[in-house]
Design a protein around this motif. Sequence first.
Motif, PDB file in Angstrom:
ATOM      1  N   SER A 122      19.291 -48.769  69.385  1.00  0.00           N
ATOM      2  CA  SER A 122      19.574 -49.883  70.200  1.00  0.00           C
ATOM      3  C   SER A 122      20.507 -50.929  69.831  1.00  0.00           C
ATOM      4  N   GLY A 123      20.842 -50.865  68.458  1.00  0.00           N
ATOM      5  CA  GLY A 123      21.507 -51.996  68.045  1.00  0.00           C
ATOM      6  C   GLY A 123      20.848 -53.367  67.909  1.00  0.00           C
ATOM      7  N   GLN A 124      19.581 -53.354  68.250  1.00  0.00           N
ATOM      8  CA  GLN A 124      18.721 -54.819  68.414  1.00  0.00           C
ATOM      9  C   GLN A 124      17.786 -54.599  67.423  1.00  0.00           C
ATOM     10  N   LEU A 125      16.783 -55.746  67.021  1.00  0.00           N
ATOM     11  CA  LEU A 125      15.607 -55.525  66.276  1.00  0.00           C
ATOM     12  C   LEU A 125      14.747 -54.580  66.440  1.00  0.00           C
ATOM     13  N   ALA A 126      14.644 -53.647  65.396  1.00  0.00           N
ATOM     14  CA  ALA A 126      13.840 -52.311  65.416  1.00  0.00           C
ATOM     15  C   ALA A 126      12.470 -52.160  65.612  1.00  0.00           C
ATOM     16  N   GLY A 127      11.852 -52.966  64.808  1.00  0.00           N
ATOM     17  CA  GLY A 127      10.392 -53.109  64.748  1.00  0.00           C
ATOM     18  C   GLY A 127       9.893 -53.472  66.111  1.00  0.00           C
ATOM     19  N   THR A 128       8.737 -52.661  66.761  1.00  0.00           N
ATOM     20  CA  THR A 128       8.084 -53.034  67.802  1.00  0.00           C
ATOM     21  C   THR A 128       6.439 -52.774  67.488  1.00  0.00           C
ATOM     22  N   LEU A 129       5.581 -53.903  68.022  1.00  0.00           N
ATOM     23  CA  LEU A 129       4.340 -53.844  67.948  1.00  0.00           C
ATOM     24  C   LEU A 129       3.701 -54.254  69.226  1.00  0.00           C
ATOM     25  N   PHE A 130       3.056 -52.971  69.770  1.00  0.00           N
ATOM     26  CA  PHE A 130       2.294 -53.162  71.105  1.00  0.00           C
ATOM     27  C   PHE A 130       0.977 -53.219  70.878  1.00  0.00           C
ATOM     28  N   LYS A 131       0.335 -54.298  72.026  1.00  0.00           N
ATOM     29  CA  LYS A 131      -1.083 -54.412  71.748  1.00  0.00           C
ATOM     30  C   LYS A 131      -1.853 -54.332  73.228  1.00  0.00           C
ATOM     31  N   THR A 132      -3.002 -54.057  73.148  1.00  0.00           N
ATOM     32  CA  THR A 132      -3.845 -54.137  74.273  1.00  0.00           C
ATOM     33  C   THR A 132      -5.189 -54.140  74.010  1.00  0.00           C
ATOM     34  N   THR A 133      -5.951 -54.664  74.958  1.00  0.00           N
ATOM     35  CA  THR A 133      -7.490 -54.809  74.844  1.00  0.00           C
ATOM     36  C   THR A 133      -7.908 -53.619  75.780  1.00  0.00           C
ATOM     37  N   ASP A 134      -7.242 -52.612  76.560  1.00  0.00           N
ATOM     38  CA  ASP A 134      -7.702 -51.822  77.354  1.00  0.00           C
ATOM     39  C   ASP A 134      -6.669 -50.567  77.422  1.00  0.00           C
ATOM     40  N   ALA A 149      12.811 -54.060  61.057  1.00  0.00           N
ATOM     41  CA  ALA A 149      12.590 -52.996  60.162  1.00  0.00           C
ATOM     42  C   ALA A 149      13.614 -52.222  59.846  1.00  0.00           C
ATOM     43  N   GLY A 150      13.768 -52.065  58.371  1.00  0.00           N
ATOM     44  CA  GLY A 150      15.023 -51.419  57.958  1.00  0.00           C
ATOM     45  C   GLY A 150      14.738 -49.782  57.914  1.00  0.00           C
ATOM     46  N   LYS A 151      13.291 -49.659  57.858  1.00  0.00           N
ATOM     47  CA  LYS A 151      12.914 -48.177  57.507  1.00  0.00           C
ATOM     48  C   LYS A 151      12.172 -47.870  58.629  1.00  0.00           C
ATOM     49  N   ILE A 152      11.904 -46.543  58.847  1.00  0.00           N
ATOM     50  CA  ILE A 152      11.105 -45.826  60.096  1.00  0.00           C
ATOM     51  C   ILE A 152       9.701 -45.725  59.391  1.00  0.00           C
ATOM     52  N   ASP A 153       8.790 -45.275  60.655  1.00  0.00           N
ATOM     53  CA  ASP A 153       7.549 -44.883  60.360  1.00  0.00           C
ATOM     54  C   ASP A 153       6.503 -46.194  59.999  1.00  0.00           C
ATOM     55  N   PRO A 154       6.471 -47.060  60.506  1.00  0.00           N
ATOM     56  CA  PRO A 154       5.705 -48.018  60.000  1.00  0.00           C
ATOM     57  C   PRO A 154       4.044 -47.973  60.158  1.00  0.00           C
ATOM     58  N   ASP A 155       3.387 -48.319  59.265  1.00  0.00           N
ATOM     59  CA  ASP A 155       1.837 -48.291  59.223  1.00  0.00           C
ATOM     60  C   ASP A 155       1.703 -49.487  59.426  1.00  0.00           C
ATOM     61  N   LEU A 156       0.418 -49.714  59.663  1.00  0.00           N
ATOM     62  CA  LEU A 156      -0.404 -50.716  60.103  1.00  0.00           C
ATOM     63  C   LEU A 156      -1.720 -51.063  59.349  1.00  0.00           C
ATOM     64  N   PHE A 157      -2.022 -52.013  58.475  1.00  0.00           N
ATOM     65  CA  PHE A 157      -3.257 -51.804  57.523  1.00  0.00           C
ATOM     66  C   PHE A 157      -3.772 -53.516  57.422  1.00  0.00           C
TER      67      PHE A 157
END
Length: 568
Positions: A122-134, A149-157
């Motif tokens: 996209s040429g824009q900020l690459a990292g995306t974090l979506f949230k929901t309670t449902d 995010a300069g690299k792919i495949d983010p994990d969340l811990f």
Amino acid sequence: MRFLRSTLTALLAAAATTLAQNSTQNSTFLNPVLPGWHSDPSCIHLNGTFFCVTSTFISFPGLPVYASKDLVDYKLISHAWNRESQLPGYSYATKGQQEGMYAATIRYHEGVFYVICEYLGSGQLAGTLFKTTDPFDEKAWSDPVLFPAGKIDPDLFWDDDGTVYVATQGIILQTMNIDTGEMGPIVELWNGTGGVWPEGPHIFKKDGYYWLMIAEGGTSWDHAVTMARAKNITGPYEPSPHNPHLTNRGTQEYFQTVGHADLFQDAAGQWWTVALATRVGPFGSSYPMGRETVLAPVTWNKGEWPVFEPVRGNMSGWPLPPRSRDIPGDGPWNSDPDEYDFPEGSSIPSNLVYWRVPRDGAVEVTAEGLQVALGRNNVPGSPGGSDPAAKAISFIGRRQTDSTFDFSVDLSFTPNAAGQEAGITTFLTQAANIQLGVILSGEQLSLRFNATEAQNKTTPLPAEWSGEPIRLQITMPSPTKYTFSASLASDESTKIEVGSASTVQLSGGSGSFVGTLVGVYATCNGAGSGLDCPEDTPNAYFNRWRYTGISQYISQTESVPTADFNTV
């Protein structure tokens, strides 16, 4: 001697009893559990339900979330990326056929579901974090928290002290503020065992260790899962003496490219892995469904390295949860056939996807059926243009989810000028697709078939077909061949077989990360100007959309009828 004999007899009897108990407890199931293009899977378990997400690249809506009670049946419950306003302008700015939403991770923490991903191109900020309670409500997914995010495949811990970490390709680690997207300094963790492209990291904490699992070797035949562990999250990490923990490289197995795995527990505390795999055989050339999701049991004893069962078509392992389809939502089950008649006022089925975000009004349900407005671009994306929206194509389709299948749809379409066309396609990317369309050739309605074996082959339609709905059909007599045909919708005995095409042209190449979609398109082939076809261009209307799986291959020589695949 009598004592030894009786003792040996007792031991053998006990062993036989144990074996019998284990054999009754073990379950059997067939891979892939999510057939069709479902690459880079990530799954979690929560209160008896398993939730999984897979990659989608530039298809839209993106990041499908599936729910399962039994690890065999998977219902599409939502998409984390489901509206243009979440990432305005990203889709049309994306040029590459394999850019967009890369590998995501799904996690749950303190009442909130998270899907973290990186959007490339996209040429824009690459990292995306979506949230929901449902996760059962598609509209409930948030606009993403964007992060660099300069690299792919983010994990969340989440660590025990509440610190949130993101590990990415490399393999590197950063802290993250999940509300603002602010990232901490980069810490290098581990570069794998020497395979190319160490990526797809996941971190788990168990028995006093941080366990790091990654993919390496590239996503083709050398793909593998390797592991390391450390007492501190930042390392140093000790490589496993058992690496690779999961791979089919160098084997004759039908399931190849096995890798990019995630780990999770069921309600009984048993461990499982999901990974991607390709049904292709060793160095095969025909794999139109691309990378699919497979399941395998894992034995992970306290303090020890986990032991993964090899991925095959016919699997045995931990007892599966009882079969159940008691899951909320109106989305389809991935293994079920499509039977869509598009009644007025109905929604577009959620398993149908576009190639990029569609233009407003491109596809709508109307009183005449599924209306597809002709677009200036043809299926390969020509003529394009400088406007970002000029990358869009008028196409909608569903994943090919079976080794062999039958797909048909009724088309009502009256072209009034040369170049106006509507039809069906098997679609890997805009650079790799097969089309059968209705066109106007002079004064004659005709069928145009376009494949590697037959470039722009034209077949005149019988005069009595003029003005009548035409049934267009794709069948697969084998996993290596598509056959395209047409008939009057009211009389299948009028069927004309137009042409056949090898599935090799939809295997790898420009779409090595994705898989084949089966669907419909409409185009004026460059007439008009700007983004629009001429004002008098008619719409195409599709009705009676049917997709039925015929068979699933579980080895190079064994197939199972789709109706019997993973049945009770």
